[in-house]
Structures are given as structure tokens and as C-alpha cells.
Scaffold this motif. Structure first.
Motif, mmCIF file in Angstrom:
data_model
loop_
_atom_site.group_PDB
_atom_site.id
_atom_site.type_symbol
_atom_site.label_atom_id
_atom_site.label_comp_id
_atom_site.label_asym_id
_atom_site.label_seq_id
_atom_site.Cartn_x
_atom_site.Cartn_y
_atom_site.Cartn_z
ATOM 1 N N LEU A 1 0.779 -1.394 0.077
ATOM 2 C CA LEU A 1 0.242 0.079 0.021
ATOM 3 C C LEU A 1 0.942 1.119 0.003
ATOM 4 O O LEU A 1 0.587 2.154 -0.847
ATOM 5 N N SER A 2 1.974 1.208 0.697
ATOM 6 C CA SER A 2 2.728 2.387 0.926
ATOM 7 C C SER A 2 3.525 2.526 -0.612
ATOM 8 O O SER A 2 3.670 3.686 -1.238
ATOM 9 N N ALA B 1 -1.228 11.024 -9.912
ATOM 10 C CA ALA B 1 -2.258 11.637 -9.617
ATOM 11 C C ALA B 1 -2.278 13.007 -9.849
ATOM 12 O O ALA B 1 -3.165 13.713 -10.079
ATOM 13 N N HIS C 1 -5.642 15.115 -7.115
ATOM 14 C CA HIS C 1 -5.346 15.366 -5.577
ATOM 15 C C HIS C 1 -6.444 16.387 -5.278
ATOM 16 O O HIS C 1 -6.939 17.299 -6.203
ATOM 17 N N TYR D 1 2.214 1.640 -3.152
ATOM 18 C CA TYR D 1 1.119 1.927 -4.200
ATOM 19 C C TYR D 1 0.760 3.569 -4.189
ATOM 20 O O TYR D 1 0.600 4.246 -5.329
ATOM 21 N N TYR D 2 0.643 3.896 -3.216
ATOM 22 C CA TYR D 2 0.218 5.572 -2.978
ATOM 23 C C TYR D 2 1.513 6.477 -3.184
ATOM 24 O O TYR D 2 1.201 7.609 -3.768
ATOM 25 N N GLY E 1 2.388 6.039 -7.072
ATOM 26 C CA GLY E 1 1.028 6.901 -7.706
ATOM 27 C C GLY E 1 0.821 8.134 -7.501
ATOM 28 O O GLY E 1 0.049 8.734 -8.327
ATOM 29 N N GLY E 2 1.603 8.772 -6.648
ATOM 30 C CA GLY E 2 1.188 10.113 -5.854
ATOM 31 C C GLY E 2 1.511 11.119 -7.201
ATOM 32 O O GLY E 2 0.781 12.086 -7.398
#
Length: 186
Positions: A59-60, A70, A76, A62-63, A66-67
Motif C-alpha cells: 500500500l505504501s 495523481a 489530488h 502504491y500511493y 502513484g502520487g
């Protein structure tokens, strides 16, 4: 805009687009880990220690990976109390001011990430759990994610500056689902 800045924007946007599109699939890997955990606990009666922690690592990644994607896609969260009423030039100026603060923050985060990753690698740092995985792989991915976000912020700063000057940079053709920024020529 000078050609070097246009090339920087082009390559950073292309890199973050591809990394973000690949990072999207990490959610399926995380779901598979959690499904395996549930299956092994409920059906087999054998709990596994590593799955929850591995899911947190995925998950870490992933975000953080992907930041930048985004940000590139304009996904955002933004407070739009007055912003929607601004002209494209005022929006660009507002974005320039705020992105400079974000760049400073990400610069500090990146420096801390490098230091923390180096420490984890040199001292073979392990997590204090029963599984005790080494931490340098996830810290490396996290630092890369912060660096990609920093690059995307600089790219957005250049694009906003171009809009503020009245000479927007055209969005690249490799980004089919990107919403053009306000005032950009399509």
C-alpha cells in the motif's frame, strides 16, 4: 519556454505516467495478499504473520509511486472556495505560489528519505516484528516515490509558469486520459 524546459516536462510527464499506470496494479497484489491471509486463517486454520505487514508495504508503494501520476492527472484534493472563479492566469499564479511550498516540503522529505534509506541499507535495518523483514527495499521505493512527486511538481511549476506568461505548453500525446490544465491548448 526554452526547449530544455519543454523536454524536461515531456520526459517527466512520460515517466510519471508510465510509473503511475504500473503502480495501479499493486492494489491487486495487495488484495491477493489479504485474500491469501483470510483463506489461510479461515479455511486452513493457519494464520500467517507476514501478510499484514507485506500489505502495508504494498500500500505504501502504491500511493507513493502513484502520487506523481495523481498530481499529473489533477486528481489530488484541492480547496476550491475561490479558485474556480479565478482566470487561468490567476489560477496559474496561485498554483505557482503553492507549488513552491510543496517543492520545499518534498525536498526536505527526499533528503530525509535518502538518509533513512542509506541507514537501512548500511545497517541492514529490520522491522521490529515477528517476521522482521529488511526495510531498505520499501524505503527505497518510498524515496523514489517522493522523488518522482518532486519532479512532477517541478514539471507542473513549469507548465503553470508557461500558462501565467500566456504561452501554455501543449499536453503530450502519450497521455490519453489526462485532463488538460486550465488554459492549455489541446
Amino acid at each position: 519556454m526554452p526547449k530544455i524546459l519543454r523536454l524536461f516536462v515531456k520526459y517527466v510527464d512520460a515517466l510519471n505516467y508510465r510509473v503511475g499506470r504500473c503502480a495501479m496494479y499493486l492494489i491487486f497484489l495487495m488484495a491477493g495478499c489479504l485474500l491469501y491471509s483470510t483463506f489461510s486463517r479461515v479455511v486452513l486454520g493457519v494464520p500467517v504473520n507476514w501478510v499484514l505487514e507485506m500489505s502495508q508495504f504494498i500500500l505504501s508503494a502504491y500511493y507513493l509511486l502513484g502520487g506523481a501520476y495523481a498530481m499529473q492527472q489533477g486528481a489530488h484534493v484541492r480547496m476550491d472556495l475561490f479558485y474556480d472563479r479565478f482566470t487561468p492566469k490567476k489560477k496559474a499564479l496561485t498554483d505557482i505560489i503553492t507549488i513552491l511550498c510543496v517543492i520545499f516540503y518534498l525536498g526536505v522529505m527526499f533528503a530525509g528519505g535518502l538518509s533513512s534509506t542509506n541507514y537501512a541499507y548500511v545497517y541492514n535495518q529490520k522491522n521490529y516484528t515477528a517476521w522482521a523483514p529488511v526495510l531498505w527495499p520499501i524505503k527505497t521505493l518510498m524515496t523514489i516515490g517522493v522523488f518522482l512527486l518532486l519532479l512532477q511538481c517541478i514539471s507542473n511549476l513549469i507548465k503553470d509558469f508557461a500558462i501565467w506568461r500566456g504561452k501554455p505548453i501543449k499536453p503530450a500525446s502519450y497521455v490519453p486520459d489526462a485532463a488538460p490544465q486550465e488554459g492549455q491548448i489541446v
